[in-house]
Design a protein around this motif. Sequence first.
Motif, PDB file in Angstrom:
ATOM      1  N   HIS A 146      44.701 -18.103  31.914  1.00  0.00           N
ATOM      2  CA  HIS A 146      44.315 -19.248  32.737  1.00  0.00           C
ATOM      3  C   HIS A 146      43.982 -20.476  31.858  1.00  0.00           C
ATOM      4  O   HIS A 146      44.528 -21.561  32.055  1.00  0.00           O
ATOM      5  CB  HIS A 146      43.109 -18.872  33.606  1.00  0.00           C
ATOM      6  N   HIS A 150      46.105 -24.064  31.162  1.00  0.00           N
ATOM      7  CA  HIS A 150      45.552 -25.423  31.265  1.00  0.00           C
ATOM      8  C   HIS A 150      45.898 -26.228  30.010  1.00  0.00           C
ATOM      9  O   HIS A 150      46.249 -27.398  30.075  1.00  0.00           O
ATOM     10  CB  HIS A 150      44.022 -25.380  31.391  1.00  0.00           C
ATOM     11  N   GLU A 210      44.648 -26.431  38.758  1.00  0.00           N
ATOM     12  CA  GLU A 210      44.191 -25.043  38.950  1.00  0.00           C
ATOM     13  C   GLU A 210      45.318 -24.186  39.532  1.00  0.00           C
ATOM     14  O   GLU A 210      45.444 -23.004  39.202  1.00  0.00           O
ATOM     15  CB  GLU A 210      42.957 -24.988  39.858  1.00  0.00           C
TER      16      GLU A 210
HETATM   17 ZN   LIG Z   1      40.956 -23.609  35.671  1.00  0.00          ZN
END
Ligand SMILES: [Zn+2]
Length: 253
Positions: A146, A150, A210
């Motif tokens: 994750h 990003h 996200e």
């Molecule tokens: Zn995040």
Amino acid sequence: MTIHKKIFISDWEKILENNIPIYNFLPSSLQSKLKDLILIFLDDKRFFGCDGLEITDEIRITISAQACLLIINRKGKTYPLLSSILIYPDSINKKVERIENQFVVTDMRRSWLGDSNARKGQIRISWKHAQLGALNWKDGQNLVLHEFAHQLDQEDSCADGVPILNCLNPQHAYMTWNKIITDEYKRLQSAVENNMVTVIDEYGATDLAEFFAVATEVFFEKPIPMKLNHSKLYKILSDFYGLDPAEWSYFSQ
Ligand SMILES: [Zn+2]
């Protein structure tokens, strides 16, 4: 023992086998490519222990392996803007000060598991959750994937769910990417609003940045349901990462 060696010693291989079960099921060509990439990554990035945590080979290898698996088939430098990886034993807590009856009161109010800031060249990760994410590789949740997703998204200075697409026809690729990611993001938002069960975690409905990070976790951890239910999204992620995890034997056992 220093980690800055040019050979991948057997102790480190044991860490991969024990801490990242999917490693044992990767095609052997990917296993060796991963080990080579980890050596490059470790040579280039610095780890810092926070909140009293001492950095060990286990931490370096476990985090690096997941970060490198993400970009194993992508061309170019390994996370060019990233220089420092800050590891916390557990959640990251921020002291928040507030005024109460004319006194300053300090609370441990905000806590989170990790973050990425390409401008600062930094990623922060909770070691406890990085371990859990690697051990359970089928729940669609992986903190390291994750945060490093990003970082990829932020390489063009814009955290908008659109990373740099290196391909022959970038204009067409960006249009396709934008259309698919926006459609899928809206689809997730609507599913969450209607309390539907989703393959992609509802946290992905927060914003497009996200969404890309959460979709990446699902791509690597629940590739078969994603391919079935979100085939266009799976295809652009497969082209981007240069991988087809739905074919990995780990997911058919
Ligand atoms: Zn995040």
